[in-house]
Design a protein around this motif. Structure first.
Motif, PDB file in Angstrom:
ATOM      1  N   THR A   5       0.833  -1.187   0.000  1.00  0.00           N
ATOM      2  CA  THR A   5       0.000   0.000   0.000  1.00  0.00           C
ATOM      3  C   THR A   5       0.874   1.245   0.000  1.00  0.00           C
ATOM      4  N   LYS A   6       0.239   2.374  -0.140  1.00  0.00           N
ATOM      5  CA  LYS A   6       0.937   3.648  -0.101  1.00  0.00           C
ATOM      6  C   LYS A   6       1.542   3.848   1.295  1.00  0.00           C
ATOM      7  N   ILE A   7       2.731   4.445   1.350  1.00  0.00           N
ATOM      8  CA  ILE A   7       3.391   4.714   2.633  1.00  0.00           C
ATOM      9  C   ILE A   7       2.444   5.576   3.480  1.00  0.00           C
ATOM     10  N   PRO A   8       2.192   5.162   4.723  1.00  0.00           N
ATOM     11  CA  PRO A   8       1.286   5.931   5.577  1.00  0.00           C
ATOM     12  C   PRO A   8       1.887   7.288   5.958  1.00  0.00           C
ATOM     13  N   THR A   9       1.046   8.190   6.371  1.00  0.00           N
ATOM     14  CA  THR A   9       1.514   9.507   6.797  1.00  0.00           C
ATOM     15  C   THR A   9       2.314   9.383   8.094  1.00  0.00           C
ATOM     16  N   HIS A  10       3.116  10.387   8.356  1.00  0.00           N
ATOM     17  CA  HIS A  10       3.917  10.443   9.582  1.00  0.00           C
ATOM     18  C   HIS A  10       3.033  10.300  10.820  1.00  0.00           C
ATOM     19  N   PHE A  11       1.909  10.989  10.834  1.00  0.00           N
ATOM     20  CA  PHE A  11       1.051  10.967  12.013  1.00  0.00           C
ATOM     21  C   PHE A  11       0.356   9.621  12.192  1.00  0.00           C
ATOM     22  N   ARG A  12       0.020   8.977  11.092  1.00  0.00           N
ATOM     23  CA  ARG A  12      -0.576   7.641  11.186  1.00  0.00           C
ATOM     24  C   ARG A  12       0.472   6.643  11.690  1.00  0.00           C
ATOM     25  N   LEU A  13       1.695   6.775  11.199  1.00  0.00           N
ATOM     26  CA  LEU A  13       2.777   5.917  11.691  1.00  0.00           C
ATOM     27  C   LEU A  13       3.017   6.130  13.181  1.00  0.00           C
ATOM     28  N   LEU A  14       3.056   7.383  13.605  1.00  0.00           N
ATOM     29  CA  LEU A  14       3.273   7.667  15.031  1.00  0.00           C
ATOM     30  C   LEU A  14       2.222   6.975  15.896  1.00  0.00           C
ATOM     31  N   THR A  15       0.979   7.046  15.479  1.00  0.00           N
ATOM     32  CA  THR A  15      -0.101   6.406  16.241  1.00  0.00           C
ATOM     33  C   THR A  15       0.140   4.907  16.367  1.00  0.00           C
ATOM     34  N   SER A  16       0.505   4.259  15.276  1.00  0.00           N
ATOM     35  CA  SER A  16       0.745   2.813  15.296  1.00  0.00           C
ATOM     36  C   SER A  16       2.011   2.459  16.052  1.00  0.00           C
ATOM     37  N   LEU A  17       3.054   3.253  15.908  1.00  0.00           N
ATOM     38  CA  LEU A  17       4.319   2.973  16.597  1.00  0.00           C
ATOM     39  C   LEU A  17       4.189   3.175  18.100  1.00  0.00           C
ATOM     40  N   ARG A  18       3.412   4.160  18.517  1.00  0.00           N
ATOM     41  CA  ARG A  18       3.145   4.371  19.943  1.00  0.00           C
ATOM     42  C   ARG A  18       2.478   3.156  20.563  1.00  0.00           C
ATOM     43  N   ALA A  19       1.611   2.511  19.805  1.00  0.00           N
ATOM     44  CA  ALA A  19       0.840   1.370  20.313  1.00  0.00           C
ATOM     45  C   ALA A  19       1.703   0.131  20.555  1.00  0.00           C
ATOM     46  N   ILE A  20       2.892   0.079  19.980  1.00  0.00           N
ATOM     47  CA  ILE A  20       3.775  -1.082  20.165  1.00  0.00           C
ATOM     48  C   ILE A  20       4.250  -1.179  21.611  1.00  0.00           C
ATOM     49  N   GLY A  21       4.430  -0.046  22.261  1.00  0.00           N
ATOM     50  CA  GLY A  21       4.911  -0.056  23.637  1.00  0.00           C
ATOM     51  C   GLY A  21       5.551   1.273  23.979  1.00  0.00           C
ATOM     52  N   PRO A  22       6.223   1.313  25.114  1.00  0.00           N
ATOM     53  CA  PRO A  22       6.758   2.587  25.623  1.00  0.00           C
ATOM     54  C   PRO A  22       8.101   2.984  25.024  1.00  0.00           C
ATOM     55  N   TYR A  23       8.450   2.468  23.884  1.00  0.00           N
ATOM     56  CA  TYR A  23       9.800   2.626  23.365  1.00  0.00           C
ATOM     57  C   TYR A  23      10.024   3.827  22.454  1.00  0.00           C
ATOM     58  N   LEU A  24       8.980   4.352  21.850  1.00  0.00           N
ATOM     59  CA  LEU A  24       9.115   5.435  20.884  1.00  0.00           C
ATOM     60  C   LEU A  24       9.528   6.734  21.573  1.00  0.00           C
ATOM     61  N   ARG A  25      10.591   7.354  21.061  1.00  0.00           N
ATOM     62  CA  ARG A  25      11.008   8.687  21.515  1.00  0.00           C
ATOM     63  C   ARG A  25      10.430   9.682  20.510  1.00  0.00           C
ATOM     64  N   GLU A  26       9.169   9.984  20.719  1.00  0.00           N
ATOM     65  CA  GLU A  26       8.425  10.792  19.748  1.00  0.00           C
ATOM     66  C   GLU A  26       9.052  12.167  19.530  1.00  0.00           C
ATOM     67  N   SER A  27       9.552  12.793  20.594  1.00  0.00           N
ATOM     68  CA  SER A  27      10.121  14.135  20.463  1.00  0.00           C
ATOM     69  C   SER A  27      11.412  14.145  19.647  1.00  0.00           C
ATOM     70  N   GLN A  28      12.056  12.985  19.501  1.00  0.00           N
ATOM     71  CA  GLN A  28      13.291  12.895  18.726  1.00  0.00           C
ATOM     72  C   GLN A  28      13.059  12.251  17.352  1.00  0.00           C
ATOM     73  N   SER A  29      11.806  12.022  17.033  1.00  0.00           N
ATOM     74  CA  SER A  29      11.450  11.429  15.747  1.00  0.00           C
ATOM     75  C   SER A  29      10.952  12.526  14.812  1.00  0.00           C
ATOM     76  N   ARG A  30      11.030  12.244  13.530  1.00  0.00           N
ATOM     77  CA  ARG A  30      10.520  13.168  12.515  1.00  0.00           C
ATOM     78  C   ARG A  30      10.064  12.322  11.330  1.00  0.00           C
ATOM     79  N   GLU A  31       9.437  12.928  10.385  1.00  0.00           N
ATOM     80  CA  GLU A  31       8.949  12.180   9.231  1.00  0.00           C
ATOM     81  C   GLU A  31      10.085  11.410   8.568  1.00  0.00           C
ATOM     82  N   GLY A  32       9.903  10.100   8.427  1.00  0.00           N
ATOM     83  CA  GLY A  32      10.912   9.243   7.802  1.00  0.00           C
ATOM     84  C   GLY A  32      11.994   8.743   8.734  1.00  0.00           C
TER      85      GLY A  32
END
Length: 129
Positions: A5-32
């Motif tokens: 499928t088409k690459i999901p948007t940054h915000f859609r990815l963030l939502t899914s990556l957050r759901a994996i667990g407490p590991y995402l450093r959202e403030s240090q992440s950016r699109e791609g």
């Protein structure tokens, strides 16, 4: 065969990556580019919480073309809040590997099955057993 499928948007990815667990450093992440880390094993739990250091892993997940390259590293999260490339002591290896393998399986499931985006290990990634 999975549907690409088409690459999901940054915000859609963030939502899914957050759901994996407490590991995402959202403030240090950016699109791609997404940063994750895991403080797996406390170096010395007798120290006060603000002085504690941890053995663990961190991941730089970067979009390369139509797929993500996962570059895992291992080391110590020091009391300054910085990751240091130090080899894991033998007593921490099994737990850090267990946590990383569980995380990576969930990451692949989300990105490949939910979005049809392939995840490959970066050529400089640490390999977990």
């Amino acid at each position: 065969m999975s549907k690409v499928t088409k690459i999901p948007t940054h915000f859609r990815l963030l939502t899914s990556l957050r759901a994996i667990g407490p590991y995402l450093r959202e403030s240090q992440s950016r699109e791609g580019f997404y940063l994750f880390d895991c403080l797996g094993v406390c170096v010395d739990d007798k120290k006060s919480p603000e002085e504690r250091e941890f053995w663990g892993w961190w991941l730089e997940l970067e979009m390369q073309g139509q797929e993500f390259a996962a570059r895992y590293r291992v080391g110590k999260y020091d009391k300054l809040g910085e990751w240091v490339n130090d080899p894991l002591p033998k007593e921490a290896v099994a737990e850090v590997n267990r946590i990383q393998n569980n995380f990576h399986q969930k990451l692949v499931e989300v990105l490949e099955k939910e979005f049809g985006v392939l995840v490959t290990l970066h050529d400089k990634s640490v390999e977990f057993v």
